[in-house]
Design an enzyme around this catalytic site. Structure first.
Site, short mmCIF file in Angstrom:
data_model
loop_
_atom_site.label_atom_id
_atom_site.label_comp_id
_atom_site.label_asym_id
_atom_site.label_seq_id
_atom_site.Cartn_x
_atom_site.Cartn_y
_atom_site.Cartn_z
N HIS A 15 0.66 -1.06 -0.18
CA HIS A 15 0.00 0.01 0.15
C HIS A 15 0.93 1.25 -0.08
O HIS A 15 1.11 1.74 1.10
CB HIS A 15 -0.90 0.12 1.18
CG HIS A 15 -2.01 1.09 1.14
ND1 HIS A 15 -3.30 0.68 1.08
CD2 HIS A 15 -1.84 2.33 1.31
CE1 HIS A 15 -4.04 1.78 1.10
NE2 HIS A 15 -3.13 2.94 1.29
N HIS A 17 1.26 4.91 -2.45
CA HIS A 17 0.94 5.81 -3.29
C HIS A 17 2.14 6.49 -4.22
O HIS A 17 2.95 7.12 -3.28
CB HIS A 17 -0.09 6.98 -3.04
CG HIS A 17 -1.36 6.51 -2.39
ND1 HIS A 17 -2.57 6.39 -3.08
CD2 HIS A 17 -1.66 5.94 -1.15
CE1 HIS A 17 -3.53 5.81 -2.40
NE2 HIS A 17 -2.97 5.76 -0.98
N HIS A 195 -9.64 1.36 -0.66
CA HIS A 195 -9.62 2.07 0.34
C HIS A 195 -10.88 2.11 1.14
O HIS A 195 -11.99 2.65 0.57
CB HIS A 195 -9.18 3.62 0.35
CG HIS A 195 -7.54 3.80 -0.11
ND1 HIS A 195 -7.12 3.08 -1.13
CD2 HIS A 195 -6.87 4.50 0.52
CE1 HIS A 195 -5.96 3.38 -1.24
NE2 HIS A 195 -5.62 4.32 -0.18
N GLU A 198 -11.07 3.66 6.94
CA GLU A 198 -10.24 4.65 7.45
C GLU A 198 -11.21 5.73 7.95
O GLU A 198 -11.26 5.83 9.29
CB GLU A 198 -9.06 5.03 6.43
CG GLU A 198 -8.19 6.19 6.80
CD GLU A 198 -7.18 6.62 6.00
OE1 GLU A 198 -6.32 7.27 6.28
OE2 GLU A 198 -7.64 6.55 4.78
N ASP A 276 1.77 4.03 3.05
CA ASP A 276 0.98 4.90 2.57
C ASP A 276 1.62 5.91 1.75
O ASP A 276 1.71 5.90 0.46
CB ASP A 276 0.14 5.34 3.60
CG ASP A 276 -1.50 5.72 3.16
OD1 ASP A 276 -1.79 5.57 1.78
OD2 ASP A 276 -2.17 6.33 3.90
#
Length: 333
Positions: A15, A17, A195, A198, A276
């Site tokens: 995970h 980005h 996602h 969260e 992340d």
């Protein structure tokens, strides 16, 4: 040559980005080169500056304004993978957004993807880190743009583009609005993640599983607020891409010790650990491991098993997994 000497264990990250991994100095330098005003997105120490999750999204998108060409993404990919490799990451799956790579035009997307893959090949040879891509619509850009992104994913699906995900503002619309995009990706042979859990709470996790039929959940930690859902996740073998440092940095939990990752694991949920958007949250995979060791006494044997389980949950092909499992065995021996 690899960077494994920089850490005690080889790591798998699922995970990350790509744009969110851009070091602040890289973005500042590119902005100066291009004479692009990206506003006051840095603090006095040169780090990214934001107040909450939604302000983080604004700063994130402001930073991407300087990434304007395939060559920019080539340079970005090398910069991000270098930082990951320093923490002992040998395999990572990065979220890639055609929204930022050619405006969701399939032809332009192919050019950006070619540049990213070229950089990934260089990084693999020099740093010993393997990269695969998960195409990611931006939720708050809406379902119509997500369809265009899903078509980009389907047209480039294969041994390198291995999945489809969805990121962005979890409170924007409903995951069921994006079912067409996920169906399109599934028919193209792509694996699916989303996602959820969260900022959207347990119901968003349930929706991702039921409406999008994903096999992995990005974050997913607020499932802990619904223990029946936790049992369902464990029973179905849904994998959580947990990013503890991100959750703490954004205020979801006050500390790693208060984070539910350990409880989720004890309840039988398949967990992985990732960063992340590491420079935004002042973290690395090395720091994540250290914090989890301090908080929960996870030891080297636990982290070795975590890496193997994370690789099992990866979306790459069987040959790549077999090669990386050998690397893990050698590194952990």
């Amino acid at each position: 040559m690899t960077y494994l000497s920089a850490t005690n264990s080889a790591k798998i990250e699922l995970h990350l980005h790509l744009e969110g991994g851009a070091p602040p100095a890289f973005i500042r330098g590119l902005a100066q080169e291009k004479q692009v005003d990206i506003g006051g997105i840095f603090d006095t120490h040169g780090n990214y500056k934001y107040t909450d999750f939604w302000d983080f999204l604004r700063v994130y998108e402001a930073a991407t304004q300087v990434l304007q060409t395939p060559q920019d993404f080539h340079r970005l990919t090398l910069a991000v993978l270098e930082e990951s490799a320093k923490s002992g990451v040998i395999y990572t799956e990065a979220f890639l957004s055609p929204d930022f790579c050619g405006g969701r035009d399939v032809g332009a997307w192919r050019e950006y993807l070619h540049a990213i893959r070229e950089a990934a090949d260089i990084a693999e040879k020099i740093m010993g880190i393997t990269l695969r891509g998960i195409v990611t619509p931006i939720r708050h850009f809406g379902p119509d743009k997500a369809r265009e992104t899903a078509i980009c994913a389907a047209e480039t699906a294969g041994d390198w583009i291995v999945g489809l995900g969805i990121g962005g503002d979890e409170k924007s619309g409903h995951l069921s609005d994006f079912a067409w995009s996920f169906d399109c990706a599934r028919e193209a042979g792509l694996r699916l993640t989303a996602h959820a859990g969260e900022w959207g709470g347990p119901d968003s996790v349930r929706s991702a599983i039921q409406d999008l039929k994903v096999e992995r959940i990005g974050h997913g930690v607020r499932a802990i607020e619904d223990l029946a859902l936790v049992d369902e996740i464990a029973e179905k073998g849904v994998v959580l891409e947990v990013c503890p440092g991100s959750n703490v940095a954004l205020g979801l939990y006050p500390s790693i010790r208060k984070h539910p990752i350990n409880e989720l694991y004890k309840r039988g949920v398949r967990i992985t650990v990732s960063t992340d958007d590491p420079p935004f949250f002042h973290t690395t995979m090395q720091k994540e491991y250290a914090a989890l060791h301090d908080a929960f006494d996870w030891d080297e044997a636990f982290f070795d098993q975590l890496a193997k389980a994370s690789l099992d949950a990866a979306f790459c092909d069987a040959d790549t997994k077999a090669r990386l499992h050998k690397t893990l065995e050698q590194a952990h021996a």
